[in-house]
Write an enzyme that holds these catalytic residues in place. Structure first.
Site, PDB file in Angstrom:
ATOM      1  N   GLU A  21      -7.711   3.310  -3.264  1.00  0.00           N
ATOM      2  CA  GLU A  21      -7.382   4.220  -4.548  1.00  0.00           C
ATOM      3  C   GLU A  21      -7.570   3.707  -5.600  1.00  0.00           C
ATOM      4  O   GLU A  21      -7.504   3.942  -7.385  1.00  0.00           O
ATOM      5  CB  GLU A  21      -6.294   5.417  -4.892  1.00  0.00           C
ATOM      6  CG  GLU A  21      -5.176   4.276  -4.382  1.00  0.00           C
ATOM      7  CD  GLU A  21      -4.581   4.142  -2.812  1.00  0.00           C
ATOM      8  OE1 GLU A  21      -3.735   2.971  -2.556  1.00  0.00           O
ATOM      9  OE2 GLU A  21      -4.977   4.948  -1.834  1.00  0.00           O
ATOM     10  N   LYS A  22      -7.138   2.209  -4.948  1.00  0.00           N
ATOM     11  CA  LYS A  22      -6.914   1.023  -6.654  1.00  0.00           C
ATOM     12  C   LYS A  22      -8.499   0.146  -6.535  1.00  0.00           C
ATOM     13  O   LYS A  22      -8.458  -0.476  -7.455  1.00  0.00           O
ATOM     14  CB  LYS A  22      -6.406  -0.159  -6.193  1.00  0.00           C
ATOM     15  CG  LYS A  22      -4.456   0.508  -6.159  1.00  0.00           C
ATOM     16  CD  LYS A  22      -3.542  -0.499  -6.258  1.00  0.00           C
ATOM     17  CE  LYS A  22      -2.647  -0.214  -5.419  1.00  0.00           C
ATOM     18  NZ  LYS A  22      -1.627  -1.104  -5.364  1.00  0.00           N
ATOM     19  N   HIS A  23      -9.108   0.151  -5.268  1.00  0.00           N
ATOM     20  CA  HIS A  23     -11.288  -0.799  -5.553  1.00  0.00           C
ATOM     21  C   HIS A  23     -12.125   0.103  -5.461  1.00  0.00           C
ATOM     22  O   HIS A  23     -13.137  -0.885  -5.746  1.00  0.00           O
ATOM     23  CB  HIS A  23     -10.121  -1.338  -4.248  1.00  0.00           C
ATOM     24  CG  HIS A  23      -8.427  -2.732  -4.331  1.00  0.00           C
ATOM     25  ND1 HIS A  23      -7.292  -1.922  -3.291  1.00  0.00           N
ATOM     26  CD2 HIS A  23      -9.058  -3.643  -4.615  1.00  0.00           C
ATOM     27  CE1 HIS A  23      -7.234  -3.348  -3.583  1.00  0.00           C
ATOM     28  NE2 HIS A  23      -7.915  -4.256  -4.181  1.00  0.00           N
TER      29      HIS A  23
ATOM     30  N   HIS B 200      -3.498 -11.395  -9.254  1.00  0.00           N
ATOM     31  CA  HIS B 200      -4.822 -10.556  -8.941  1.00  0.00           C
ATOM     32  C   HIS B 200      -4.971  -9.657  -9.671  1.00  0.00           C
ATOM     33  O   HIS B 200      -4.567  -8.886 -10.363  1.00  0.00           O
ATOM     34  CB  HIS B 200      -3.695  -9.286  -8.305  1.00  0.00           C
ATOM     35  CG  HIS B 200      -3.677  -8.139  -6.903  1.00  0.00           C
ATOM     36  ND1 HIS B 200      -3.066  -7.644  -6.806  1.00  0.00           N
ATOM     37  CD2 HIS B 200      -4.841  -8.454  -6.612  1.00  0.00           C
ATOM     38  CE1 HIS B 200      -3.488  -6.449  -5.916  1.00  0.00           C
ATOM     39  NE2 HIS B 200      -5.267  -6.604  -5.744  1.00  0.00           N
TER      40      HIS B 200
ATOM     41  N   CYS C 225     -12.288  -7.798  -5.977  1.00  0.00           N
ATOM     42  CA  CYS C 225     -10.892  -7.932  -6.212  1.00  0.00           C
ATOM     43  C   CYS C 225     -10.716  -9.378  -6.294  1.00  0.00           C
ATOM     44  O   CYS C 225     -11.056  -9.836  -4.500  1.00  0.00           O
ATOM     45  CB  CYS C 225     -10.083  -7.278  -5.366  1.00  0.00           C
ATOM     46  SG  CYS C 225      -7.774  -7.484  -5.707  1.00  0.00           S
TER      47      CYS C 225
END
Length: 115
Positions: free
Chosen positions: A16-18, A52, A103
């Site tokens: 969901e973040k990447h 990050h 990322c």
């Protein structure tokens, strides 16, 4: 090692973040121009710190004949820019789009949208 072994996608932890989300619509105020938007962290914001962050994303189009076209790349300065890029693309003649994001901690992520 194959590049496919390095790519993570919708089934990976932290997706969901990447995973780059690909949206296709019309350019603002235009009935003609197509706009392909690629966003990382659309559901859950990805951290955006020097330690990050999403360093870059790329968009490729797959033509009806199978040819792969490099549409573009966006690079992001950690803590300064959000991982979102818009590309004006005539989507006619494409059967899909493929996006990659990177990322700095969790590596390469992919998503595909078929038209």
């Amino acid at each position: 090692m194959e590049i496919g072994e390095l790519l993570k996608g919708k089934l990976s932890e932290g997706k969901e973040k990447h995973v780059p989300v690909i949206d296709i619509g019309k350019s603002h105020g235009s009935e003609v121009e197509d706009l392909v938007t690629v966003t990382v962290g659309k559901e859950v914001a990805h951290p955006n710190t020097v330690e990050h962050h999403i360093a870059w994303l790329e968009l490729y189009g797959v033509k009806d004949d199978g040819q792969v076209v490099d549409i573009g790349r966006a690079e992001f300065g950690p803590s300064y820019t959000a991982p979102l890029a818009r590309f004006k693309v005539d989507v006619a003649g494409f059967k899909g789009f493929f996006a990659l994001s990177y990322c700095n901690i969790h590596g390469l992520w992919q998503n595909v949208v078929e038209l």
